[in-house]
Enzyme design. Sequence first.
Site, PDB file in Angstrom:
ATOM      1  N   ARG A  90       0.908  -1.443   0.115  1.00  0.00           N
ATOM      2  CA  ARG A  90       0.162  -0.021   0.104  1.00  0.00           C
ATOM      3  C   ARG A  90       0.744   1.390   0.045  1.00  0.00           C
ATOM      4  NH1 ARG A  90      -3.937   1.509   5.026  1.00  0.00           N
ATOM      5  NH2 ARG A  90      -4.821   3.654   4.372  1.00  0.00           N
ATOM      6  N   ASN A 144     -11.069  -4.845   0.746  1.00  0.00           N
ATOM      7  CA  ASN A 144     -11.110  -3.541  -0.319  1.00  0.00           C
ATOM      8  C   ASN A 144     -10.172  -3.881  -1.249  1.00  0.00           C
ATOM      9  OD1 ASN A 144     -12.791  -1.623   0.896  1.00  0.00           O
ATOM     10  ND2 ASN A 144     -11.564  -1.255   2.649  1.00  0.00           N
ATOM     11  N   CYS A 165     -19.302  -3.438   3.665  1.00  0.00           N
ATOM     12  CA  CYS A 165     -18.508  -2.134   3.892  1.00  0.00           C
ATOM     13  C   CYS A 165     -18.965  -1.300   5.331  1.00  0.00           C
ATOM     14  CB  CYS A 165     -18.292  -1.014   3.042  1.00  0.00           C
ATOM     15  SG  CYS A 165     -17.312   0.397   3.208  1.00  0.00           S
ATOM     16  N   HIS A 195     -17.462   2.732  -1.638  1.00  0.00           N
ATOM     17  CA  HIS A 195     -16.750   3.969  -1.391  1.00  0.00           C
ATOM     18  C   HIS A 195     -16.934   5.103  -2.433  1.00  0.00           C
ATOM     19  CE1 HIS A 195     -13.200   2.034   1.294  1.00  0.00           C
ATOM     20  NE2 HIS A 195     -14.476   1.973   1.717  1.00  0.00           N
ATOM     21  N   TYR A 243     -15.344   9.858   0.785  1.00  0.00           N
ATOM     22  CA  TYR A 243     -14.321   9.304  -0.307  1.00  0.00           C
ATOM     23  C   TYR A 243     -14.852  10.338  -1.501  1.00  0.00           C
ATOM     24  CZ  TYR A 243     -12.552   5.285   2.221  1.00  0.00           C
ATOM     25  OH  TYR A 243     -12.007   4.502   2.952  1.00  0.00           O
TER      26      TYR A 243
END
Length: 420
Positions: A90, A144, A165, A195, A243
């Site tokens: 990440r 995710n 979620c 998101h 988001y």
Amino acid sequence: MKIAVIGAGSTYTPELAEGLLWEAECLGLQEVWLQDIDAQRLEVVGGLVQRMAAAQGSPFEVQQVLDRVEAIAGADFVITQIRVGGQEARILDTKICLEEGLIGQETTGPVGFAKALRTIPVLLEICADLRAYAPKAWLINFTNPAGIITEAVLKYGGVRAVGLCNIPWGLKNAAARACGAAPEDVDLEYVGLNHFSWVRRIMVQGRDRTAELLEKLAAPANIPGLSLDPEFQRALGLWPNSYLNYFYLQDEMLEHLRSQPRTRGDVVRELEAQLLKAYQDPKLRSKPKELEKRGGAHYSTAAVWLIRDLHLNRGGRHIVNVANNGALPDLPAEAVVEVPCLVDAGGARPLAMGRLEPHIRGLIQHVKAYEELTVEAAVTKDYHTALLALATHPLTTSVNKAKRILDRFDEEHDLGLRRH
């Protein structure tokens, strides 16, 4: 009942365990199997879960295993919460994007794309295990980017699955706090993708309180310069998922991310180290308060109540990720969307939400096209499909940048993309 948790070395697992302990009697839960590929993390997290269960009179048996098949075999529900490549992947992906002047966020845009390409093949391997060793199980996916992963599972996994979620639960609770109501008295008319969603209406005890609550909930952001203009919010007439700031405030968000001394992944890696150290305390027998800093509030509620309604045929209402099947007529039937559903033993059936408003329709269709291409790229490992997917995303501002970062992702993560 047997529940298997794949990726149980996650620091979120005690949050999930807390919810399972609340509902163990209602579910008839007898076994919780915790599986991870990291033996050290599994021992630490699993040890805390075992102490939590013991403190509640051990309403179910807790097993820790490295073997995924052993965890899955005969399970009624399998919860996936894996992170392929860990926080290191990440952090690397985020930095690659920021170097190119693109927003780096782990589920949104190019970083989410890289995560999906690493993750989908592993989820499909898990699906193969379900087909072989737990063919009647439900797969509850928290991994995710949840919407893309769930679409890959439903199209290619051959198992019963629902994507979940915690954000819809968070929005519901925020609305409840804003009007002094209990969360169970609040219903959201909610449309979009994971998101990437908007709340159209907020109903409290059957009364439409949208206009009043939109004003209350349109609070300035904690970060100066990163709040939506009040006039734009009034024009929007919807409550946007946070988001969406990555899309509505692209320049400001990019500037903010590039100004930070550390990426969010660096911060989370440090938080996780602190949590794992806390989890090792043999006196700790409950979820520590420090876990709130990691995020994931309402995770246990969202997961356990969904499992309860699937198992007990309750017919409850949940906002989850499922195949569209006409809920949003502006999107393909097989596309995975995040909308209110009625949940019973037959699964999660999306409620008809009608046509999308013009000011969100194009954006949703645009992002959904990217998601469809990303699923195909992950399954086929076709380089050109991957390039089209990345170039299609609204946050990718140049096709030349798309090619450069795709080549970096392919090299760094050994994605094995094939040119033809």
